[in-house]
Design a protein around this motif. Structure first.
Motif, mmCIF file in Angstrom:
data_model
loop_
_atom_site.group_PDB
_atom_site.id
_atom_site.type_symbol
_atom_site.label_atom_id
_atom_site.label_comp_id
_atom_site.label_asym_id
_atom_site.label_seq_id
_atom_site.Cartn_x
_atom_site.Cartn_y
_atom_site.Cartn_z
ATOM 1 N N PHE A 79 57.724 3.782 17.683
ATOM 2 C CA PHE A 79 57.592 5.227 17.846
ATOM 3 C C PHE A 79 56.795 5.794 16.672
ATOM 4 C CE2 PHE A 79 61.414 4.555 15.388
ATOM 5 C CZ PHE A 79 61.419 5.559 14.433
ATOM 6 N N GLU A 80 56.034 6.840 16.969
ATOM 7 C CA GLU A 80 55.195 7.483 15.951
ATOM 8 C C GLU A 80 55.579 8.937 15.729
ATOM 9 O OE1 GLU A 80 53.082 5.988 14.111
ATOM 10 O OE2 GLU A 80 53.058 4.036 15.150
ATOM 11 N N SER A 81 56.513 9.447 16.541
ATOM 12 C CA SER A 81 56.894 10.856 16.411
ATOM 13 C C SER A 81 58.350 11.021 16.804
ATOM 14 C CB SER A 81 56.011 11.736 17.307
ATOM 15 O OG SER A 81 56.259 11.438 18.679
ATOM 16 N N ASN A 82 58.915 12.169 16.454
ATOM 17 C CA ASN A 82 60.288 12.467 16.844
ATOM 18 C C ASN A 82 60.424 12.549 18.359
ATOM 19 O OD1 ASN A 82 61.312 12.540 14.242
ATOM 20 N ND2 ASN A 82 60.856 14.734 13.988
ATOM 21 N N GLN A 83 59.385 13.024 19.014
ATOM 22 C CA GLN A 83 59.422 13.110 20.469
ATOM 23 C C GLN A 83 59.521 11.724 21.084
ATOM 24 O OE1 GLN A 83 56.108 15.213 22.174
ATOM 25 N NE2 GLN A 83 56.809 14.902 24.291
ATOM 26 N N GLU A 84 58.749 10.784 20.577
ATOM 27 C CA GLU A 84 58.820 9.411 21.083
ATOM 28 C C GLU A 84 60.179 8.791 20.778
ATOM 29 O OE1 GLU A 84 55.544 7.311 19.423
ATOM 30 O OE2 GLU A 84 54.051 8.261 20.732
ATOM 31 N N LEU A 85 60.732 9.080 19.612
ATOM 32 C CA LEU A 85 62.060 8.562 19.268
ATOM 33 C C LEU A 85 63.122 9.147 20.190
ATOM 34 C CD1 LEU A 85 64.008 6.974 17.486
ATOM 35 C CD2 LEU A 85 63.992 8.900 15.870
ATOM 36 N N ASP A 86 63.040 10.447 20.455
ATOM 37 C CA ASP A 86 64.007 11.080 21.361
ATOM 38 C C ASP A 86 63.957 10.440 22.743
ATOM 39 O OD1 ASP A 86 64.883 12.784 19.394
ATOM 40 O OD2 ASP A 86 63.591 14.450 20.001
ATOM 41 N N GLU A 87 62.786 10.027 23.168
ATOM 42 C CA GLU A 87 62.657 9.359 24.463
ATOM 43 C C GLU A 87 63.377 8.020 24.459
ATOM 44 O OE1 GLU A 87 61.478 9.406 28.408
ATOM 45 O OE2 GLU A 87 61.248 10.979 26.903
ATOM 46 N N GLN A 103 58.346 0.727 4.317
ATOM 47 C CA GLN A 103 57.659 1.982 4.624
ATOM 48 C C GLN A 103 57.229 2.018 6.098
ATOM 49 O OE1 GLN A 103 57.602 4.487 2.388
ATOM 50 N NE2 GLN A 103 58.871 3.044 1.208
ATOM 51 N N THR A 104 58.193 1.877 6.974
ATOM 52 C CA THR A 104 57.929 2.000 8.405
ATOM 53 C C THR A 104 58.886 3.031 8.979
ATOM 54 O OG1 THR A 104 59.534 0.308 9.079
ATOM 55 C CG2 THR A 104 57.298 -0.453 8.517
ATOM 56 N N ASN A 105 58.529 3.587 10.099
ATOM 57 C CA ASN A 105 59.391 4.581 10.735
ATOM 58 C C ASN A 105 60.748 3.999 11.100
ATOM 59 O OD1 ASN A 105 57.420 6.570 10.579
ATOM 60 N ND2 ASN A 105 56.579 6.110 12.610
ATOM 61 N N THR A 106 60.747 2.763 11.593
ATOM 62 C CA THR A 106 62.014 2.151 12.007
ATOM 63 C C THR A 106 62.911 1.899 10.803
ATOM 64 O OG1 THR A 106 60.832 1.062 13.819
ATOM 65 C CG2 THR A 106 63.062 0.294 13.337
ATOM 66 N N SER A 107 62.348 1.426 9.690
ATOM 67 C CA SER A 107 63.140 1.196 8.487
ATOM 68 C C SER A 107 63.734 2.493 7.963
ATOM 69 C CB SER A 107 62.285 0.532 7.409
ATOM 70 O OG SER A 107 63.051 0.278 6.250
ATOM 71 N N GLN A 108 62.957 3.567 7.997
ATOM 72 C CA GLN A 108 63.467 4.851 7.545
ATOM 73 C C GLN A 108 64.553 5.368 8.482
ATOM 74 O OE1 GLN A 108 60.242 7.594 6.744
ATOM 75 N NE2 GLN A 108 59.039 6.001 5.720
ATOM 76 N N LEU A 109 64.424 5.102 9.776
ATOM 77 C CA LEU A 109 65.471 5.479 10.724
ATOM 78 C C LEU A 109 66.764 4.742 10.414
ATOM 79 C CD1 LEU A 109 66.515 6.785 13.368
ATOM 80 C CD2 LEU A 109 65.522 4.826 14.593
ATOM 81 N N VAL A 110 66.653 3.441 10.182
ATOM 82 C CA VAL A 110 67.838 2.642 9.862
ATOM 83 C C VAL A 110 68.487 3.150 8.586
ATOM 84 C CG1 VAL A 110 68.617 0.358 9.124
ATOM 85 C CG2 VAL A 110 67.079 0.584 11.090
#
Length: 367
Positions: A79-87, A103-110
């Motif tokens: 995912f590259e955006s909050n909208q994609e993550l919400d999906e 420094q990846t979106n998934t690592s920051q989410l975790v």
């Protein structure tokens, strides 16, 4: 396995606000029950961690005829955006995997999903897997996998692969139970087994009884492209269940099926195909009963037929009875995975009457 068990108490801290309650009006999760969305940075889809996830959740089921089917269909997503993550948060089964502090979106989410105490346990190597129930939607399963590096996370996943997979399988079996009997159930037939024989299983809506004897019964659900059947056998006055093991289970099954499940040709009957994998495991019944599940492939002697089977052996120490329940299928042109899971669900509805035989003078005299 120890690491896998340890994380459960810490997971509770993460999901208190999403605990199931009567006021949960969120939408149900979407997607097939046999599909898992794997959320990882696209640069890591060929990493050691991704391979370990494929080996664990995408492994082939070797107790169904070839072509083998995977335990779960895995779909890797980034995912590259909050909208994609919400999906992505809408799906039924989700794995989120990334090493900490990348420094990846998934690592920051975790990192954002784990509290400081949990992060510390991850950094110490004490925990790595965190299952979440109904995190963003109802009937949802989410598993967060993390460690201090790709190599260490992959190693931990592989070392706990059976436990990780079984956690998701048990959820699916519970789902299948509701799915099966939502369409219809033969309550009267199950009641007659309880009344006449002191045990029962929940009966799907269109199984037809073929015979009922003093020690065995058989039912069939026949469709032209999907023939399924179920047989049961039981024995009284069994002092203990210490003798029950895979060898006894399979030799007893094979001897019973010579007369319980016969073919159309002379001297043809169903037997276990030992050229393929045959797996037996003890499982928790949540009651006094001891339960064993055996899965494999059957073959018809003197014929070219075969298919999957799921067998259950139960021992009831209260009534000193042993029971065998087996489901099987012949459907050459049909994928087998869904029906094997249904068999696993139906066999787990077994119940034994704890009062059976206690009003019989012969029974009472042996107590």
């Amino acid at each position: 396995m120890t690491n896998y068990i340890q994380f459960c108490s810490y997971t509770l801290l993460l999901i208190l606000f999403a605990s199931a309650c009567s006021g949960d009006y969120r939408k149900k999760a979407i997607g097939p029950v046999d599909e898992v969305i794997v959320v990882m940075d696209s640069s890591q889809w060929e990493s050691e961690t991704a391979d370990a996830i494929r080996e664990t959740f995408g492994r082939y089921i070797q107790t169904v005829p070839q072509p083998w089917e995977p335990a779960y269909t895995l779909i890797f997503r980034d995912f590259e955006s909050n909208q994609e993550l919400d999906e992505l948060k809408r799906f039924r089964n989700i794995i989120i995997a990334a090493p900490l502090n990348e420094q990846t979106n998934t690592s920051q989410l975790v990192g954002g999903m784990l509290g400081s105490e949990v992060r510390q346990r991850v950094e110490l190597g004490e925990s790595f897997a965190f299952p979440l129930q109904d995190r963003w939607a109802r009937e949802q399963w989410t598993l967060v996998l993390t460690s201090t590096s790709d190599e260490r996370l992959a190693e931990k996943i592989r070392n706990s692969s059976d436990e990780l997979l079984s956690h998701l399988e048990e959820r699916e079996i519970n789902y299948r139970t509701g799915e099966i009997y939502r369409r219809g159930e033969q309550v009267a037939l199950a009641d007659s087994l309880w009344e006449n024989h002191g045990w029962s299983v929940r009966m799907q809506h269109d199984y037809v009884q073929l015979f009922d004897s003093t020690q065995s019964v058989m039912f069939r659900r026949y469709l032209p492209d999907n023939n399924r059947w179920m047989w049961a056998w039981w024995k009284d006055n069994v002092e203990h269940g210490d003798f029950i093991n895979p060898e006894w289970i399979n030799s007893t099954r094979d001897s019973l099926m010579q007369f319980l499940v016969q073919g159309e040709r002379d001297s043809s009957y169903v037997e276990t195909d030992y050229r393929e994998a045959v797996k037996t495991q003890e499982f928790s019944t949540g009651s006094r009963l001891t339960g064993y599940e055996t899965m494999g492939i059957w073959r018809m002697t003197n014929d070219f037929m075969g298919g999957p089977f799921v067998h259950f052996t139960y021992y009831d120490p209260e009534t000193r009875r042993v029971f065998m329940i087996e489901y099987a299928q012949f459907a050459p042109r049909v994928n087998k995975r869904r029906f094997v899971r249904q068999f696993q669900a139906m066999g787990r509805t077994f119940a034994s009457d704890s009062t059976w035989g206690k009003f019989n003078p012969d029974f009472a005299a042996t107590q």
